[in-house]
Design a protein around this motif. Sequence first.
Motif, PDB file in Angstrom:
ATOM      1  N   TRP A 152     -17.376 -11.013   2.386  1.00  0.00           N
ATOM      2  CA  TRP A 152     -17.427 -10.946   0.924  1.00  0.00           C
ATOM      3  C   TRP A 152     -17.759 -12.330   0.345  1.00  0.00           C
ATOM      4  O   TRP A 152     -18.580 -12.475  -0.560  1.00  0.00           O
ATOM      5  CB  TRP A 152     -16.068 -10.446   0.410  1.00  0.00           C
ATOM      6  CG  TRP A 152     -15.990 -10.281  -1.073  1.00  0.00           C
ATOM      7  CD1 TRP A 152     -16.424  -9.214  -1.800  1.00  0.00           C
ATOM      8  CD2 TRP A 152     -15.452 -11.210  -2.009  1.00  0.00           C
ATOM      9  NE1 TRP A 152     -16.181  -9.422  -3.137  1.00  0.00           N
ATOM     10  CE2 TRP A 152     -15.585 -10.638  -3.288  1.00  0.00           C
ATOM     11  CE3 TRP A 152     -14.862 -12.476  -1.897  1.00  0.00           C
ATOM     12  CZ2 TRP A 152     -15.151 -11.272  -4.451  1.00  0.00           C
ATOM     13  CZ3 TRP A 152     -14.427 -13.111  -3.054  1.00  0.00           C
ATOM     14  CH2 TRP A 152     -14.584 -12.507  -4.306  1.00  0.00           C
ATOM     15  N   GLU A 165     -18.110  -6.167  -6.545  1.00  0.00           N
ATOM     16  CA  GLU A 165     -18.785  -5.536  -5.410  1.00  0.00           C
ATOM     17  C   GLU A 165     -19.527  -6.568  -4.567  1.00  0.00           C
ATOM     18  O   GLU A 165     -19.797  -6.332  -3.394  1.00  0.00           O
ATOM     19  CB  GLU A 165     -19.792  -4.486  -5.909  1.00  0.00           C
ATOM     20  CG  GLU A 165     -19.156  -3.201  -6.358  1.00  0.00           C
ATOM     21  CD  GLU A 165     -20.201  -2.155  -6.745  1.00  0.00           C
ATOM     22  OE1 GLU A 165     -21.412  -2.465  -6.699  1.00  0.00           O
ATOM     23  OE2 GLU A 165     -19.799  -1.044  -7.093  1.00  0.00           O
ATOM     24  N   ARG A 168     -22.009   1.815  -2.593  1.00  0.00           N
ATOM     25  CA  ARG A 168     -20.573   1.714  -2.803  1.00  0.00           C
ATOM     26  C   ARG A 168     -19.833   2.893  -2.168  1.00  0.00           C
ATOM     27  O   ARG A 168     -18.901   2.715  -1.414  1.00  0.00           O
ATOM     28  CB  ARG A 168     -20.267   1.668  -4.296  1.00  0.00           C
ATOM     29  CG  ARG A 168     -18.782   1.514  -4.570  1.00  0.00           C
ATOM     30  CD  ARG A 168     -18.448   1.505  -6.045  1.00  0.00           C
ATOM     31  NE  ARG A 168     -17.012   1.328  -6.235  1.00  0.00           N
ATOM     32  CZ  ARG A 168     -16.403   0.155  -6.360  1.00  0.00           C
ATOM     33  NH1 ARG A 168     -17.104  -0.954  -6.325  1.00  0.00           N
ATOM     34  NH2 ARG A 168     -15.097   0.074  -6.509  1.00  0.00           N
ATOM     35  N   ILE A 218     -18.197   0.338   0.187  1.00  0.00           N
ATOM     36  CA  ILE A 218     -17.807  -0.929  -0.418  1.00  0.00           C
ATOM     37  C   ILE A 218     -16.566  -1.504   0.254  1.00  0.00           C
ATOM     38  O   ILE A 218     -16.377  -2.710   0.322  1.00  0.00           O
ATOM     39  CB  ILE A 218     -17.599  -0.743  -1.952  1.00  0.00           C
ATOM     40  CG1 ILE A 218     -17.557  -2.090  -2.658  1.00  0.00           C
ATOM     41  CG2 ILE A 218     -16.346   0.045  -2.249  1.00  0.00           C
ATOM     42  CD1 ILE A 218     -18.877  -2.810  -2.627  1.00  0.00           C
ATOM     43  N   THR A 219     -15.702  -0.634   0.769  1.00  0.00           N
ATOM     44  CA  THR A 219     -14.443  -1.112   1.350  1.00  0.00           C
ATOM     45  C   THR A 219     -14.576  -1.451   2.825  1.00  0.00           C
ATOM     46  O   THR A 219     -13.665  -2.024   3.414  1.00  0.00           O
ATOM     47  CB  THR A 219     -13.352  -0.035   1.235  1.00  0.00           C
ATOM     48  OG1 THR A 219     -13.752   1.102   2.026  1.00  0.00           O
ATOM     49  CG2 THR A 219     -13.133   0.394  -0.197  1.00  0.00           C
ATOM     50  N   ARG A 243      -8.763  -1.621  -0.425  1.00  0.00           N
ATOM     51  CA  ARG A 243      -9.798  -2.624  -0.699  1.00  0.00           C
ATOM     52  C   ARG A 243     -10.608  -2.352  -1.946  1.00  0.00           C
ATOM     53  O   ARG A 243     -11.120  -3.276  -2.548  1.00  0.00           O
ATOM     54  CB  ARG A 243     -10.746  -2.712   0.497  1.00  0.00           C
ATOM     55  CG  ARG A 243     -10.170  -3.535   1.612  1.00  0.00           C
ATOM     56  CD  ARG A 243     -11.222  -3.782   2.628  1.00  0.00           C
ATOM     57  NE  ARG A 243     -10.646  -4.421   3.792  1.00  0.00           N
ATOM     58  CZ  ARG A 243     -11.177  -4.345   4.995  1.00  0.00           C
ATOM     59  NH1 ARG A 243     -12.274  -3.645   5.187  1.00  0.00           N
ATOM     60  NH2 ARG A 243     -10.633  -4.967   5.999  1.00  0.00           N
ATOM     61  N   GLU A 244     -10.720  -1.083  -2.284  1.00  0.00           N
ATOM     62  CA  GLU A 244     -11.510  -0.827  -3.478  1.00  0.00           C
ATOM     63  C   GLU A 244     -10.826  -1.430  -4.688  1.00  0.00           C
ATOM     64  O   GLU A 244     -11.452  -1.932  -5.611  1.00  0.00           O
ATOM     65  CB  GLU A 244     -11.714   0.673  -3.681  1.00  0.00           C
ATOM     66  CG  GLU A 244     -12.633   0.932  -4.858  1.00  0.00           C
ATOM     67  CD  GLU A 244     -12.759   2.384  -5.201  1.00  0.00           C
ATOM     68  OE1 GLU A 244     -12.668   3.216  -4.295  1.00  0.00           O
ATOM     69  OE2 GLU A 244     -12.947   2.669  -6.386  1.00  0.00           O
ATOM     70  N   PRO A 256     -10.632  -5.908  -4.382  1.00  0.00           N
ATOM     71  CA  PRO A 256     -11.903  -6.223  -3.717  1.00  0.00           C
ATOM     72  C   PRO A 256     -12.049  -7.673  -3.307  1.00  0.00           C
ATOM     73  O   PRO A 256     -12.862  -7.991  -2.450  1.00  0.00           O
ATOM     74  CB  PRO A 256     -12.951  -5.840  -4.768  1.00  0.00           C
ATOM     75  CG  PRO A 256     -12.254  -5.919  -6.081  1.00  0.00           C
ATOM     76  CD  PRO A 256     -10.813  -5.614  -5.808  1.00  0.00           C
TER      77      PRO A 256
END
Lengths: 285, 517
Positions: free
Chosen positions: B30, B59, B67, B109-110, B509-510, B513
Amino acid sequence: MKAAQGHLNDVIRFSAVDGPGNRFVVFLQGCNFNCIACHNPYTINDCDSCGVCVEPCPEMALWFDGHHRVVVDDDVCTQCDICIQVCPRDSTPLSQMIRLDSLTRQIDEVSPFISGITVSGGEPTLQADFVTSLFSAIKCDGKLSRLTTFVDSNGHAGRDVWDRLLPVMDGAMIDLKALDPDTHREMTGSGNELVLETIRYLAEWDRLYEVRLLMVPGKNDSPEAVAATARWLYDVDPAMRVKLIGFRQHGVRPQFADIPEADPDHMAELADILRTTGFADLLVV
Amino acid sequence: MNMDEFRSRARDIVNDPTLTFHQRKHYLAWLAENALEYPALSTAAAEALNKQIICDLFEGSAPYRGRYILPDYGKALRNGSAHLELDPPTDLDEALNFLLIMYTQVPSITGYPVYLGDFDKILAPYVTDAISDDDLYRKLELFYRALDRMLPDAFVHTDLGPHDSRIARAILRIDRELLQVVPNITLKVDPELTPDDLLLEAVLTVFETGKPHFVNHPLMVRDLGEDYAAVSCYNSLKIGGGSHTLNRLNLKEVALLHQGDIDSFIDTTLPHYVELLAELIEARIRYLVEEAKFFEHDFLAVEGLIELDKFSAMYGVYGLAEAVDILMEAAGKDGRYGHDAEANELSYRITRTIADLVAQRPMPYCEGNNGRAFMHSQSGIDSDLEVTAGTRVPIGEEPEMFDHIRAVAPHHDLFPAGVSDIFHVEDTVRRNPSAMVDIIRGAFREGMRDFTFNLATNGFIRITGYLVRKCDVEQFDEMGARHGSTTFAAGSVKNSHVTERYVKRVLSRESSPRAPQ
């Protein structure tokens, strides 16, 4: 006989504790018992407009109208219940006469969400004409006719009353305070002859949804008394649904504040007696 | 971010004793992504993003996977997968094995799959009469345990219904017995197809785990077609498709910035920010599809398990409650959202305006919704403070349930990608589960799309919509007390705090983030 108006204490739009499914509950004002364990004693008597509550109301929502009747301004009232606390005669200035069509309109609004309606109180059979009219109105309405109609009663009503209700009533929850007439009189102020007769009669007509046994410590909760009650009920209908309820102080009048709350272990013991008697549909709360 | 800052933040992640190896790797990725330039935006959009009036939910600066991705697991099981070197399964054991393997390869996304398939549908061909109920239970129980341990993220999601089935009943029973956070569950409810006793099973499960979430199947089919699923927490999208991105408009901030009356808010201020968010969404979609070229190389796309034509993007809104109250107050009125008819009418006017604008705004690579983004009432992330999720009534201010449903139901029609209102129910309903069935059926009759129940007395706490176990939070409480760290009330527990303090196996995680700061 039809009655276009009823004496209403209040309504609850969603209730999960007044019969099968989600229900709209109508609480009528006025009761013919005076139970020591009553948790809503302000529904017992009609308001006589004595006016004791007018001055203490902190919102000044109560006043005398031109006919010396105590009236309430619903927009100002915050339902703080101080009027109920100061009432000398177990009543409330907040009860009101309600028109049948006004009540059915409220039910209509909630109807997508409920299995039915329950009329409680107070004692609904005291206004049997109004209850019959209400149930008839529901049964005759295309949209509302799927709703079931229940009464939550102390059972102190004669056959003539039940005969009027039976054609439009789907079920009744009946309280049996005590099998022993003296204990019953001590706990309610009345004998239990009509109550026992009601239980038999409704069971015969298959309209007895549930019998409720409220266990008040030191009054009606001896194992012997419960065993006798269980046998009597079992003789009436072995498939009967029984709800065993432990006494709680919530809402009870100050003069009965010394009655202890039900002990869970003792309740479990009493539940065992009912189970041993043969009741399979037993709920303990 | 300059190189020194980058190195310092990377070092913090690498050395963070509260993160597992996988969690460190996820946050390092990330961080690396965010060292890249953001897709080009106009000055106005960049400024709005910077001020968090529009929000990309962190994101990342260079989208390299959609996502939410909803692979067509049924197709995968039927055809097998060349990439995974798996033949089509021939029995239930092989099918469960196939799925466990495939889940590890589904991006989102996660980093974990947000959709596991509709278990009752995709497994039905393998659950023959030869498999006894006991055997079915045992096989699914082992599978279910693996899901929670292998995919430790609260947004991993399966769907059941609307038809009754042995599989649906077994899954609900297993969920009640294993008490796991993963997977989250949605039950599709059709008034004609879903029997009361399946709904009762679901309600009994709500009493134990807060799951499942309930969706109005006919309404979803109207908007998304038969092949849809609710995923993550709680986003309804097309199976075989998904959502490139979910960005959201902070209506509270828009209302605070507005000067003028309600009409000028609706006519000028709101459309301005609606377009800025649309610009952000478009830029992110274009990067994903045109630059990262996700759909050209990912095996799911190559093998036809996802198709670009079934994708869209999600246009999220939140903070409606505050926006309405701010506008009402500015107009000299004291009615509040959820309680006052005029305030509620204003709220419908706001969401209708946004829905109309979004419906008019072409969006590239959104053929899954006829070239438009999907409206979504967004349920929040851990950093949201003093702003209410989506179109919900603020927590603690909800009117009684009937009024609550009446107040929020008119929004539901406008949000095909999900609304997820939450209703709080009293513990007494445990003795009368059919009362909940009545409410579920009633809410759908009133046109609600999807909702979930909160019950104070099970072992789970719902945060923004997803669940955490109370015992995990309590463990944090103990740790927090020992370290003398910030204390917080149980009612305002944020999962991020939990994750920041000690090593936690299951993440969300969503909703969290970003790497811990």
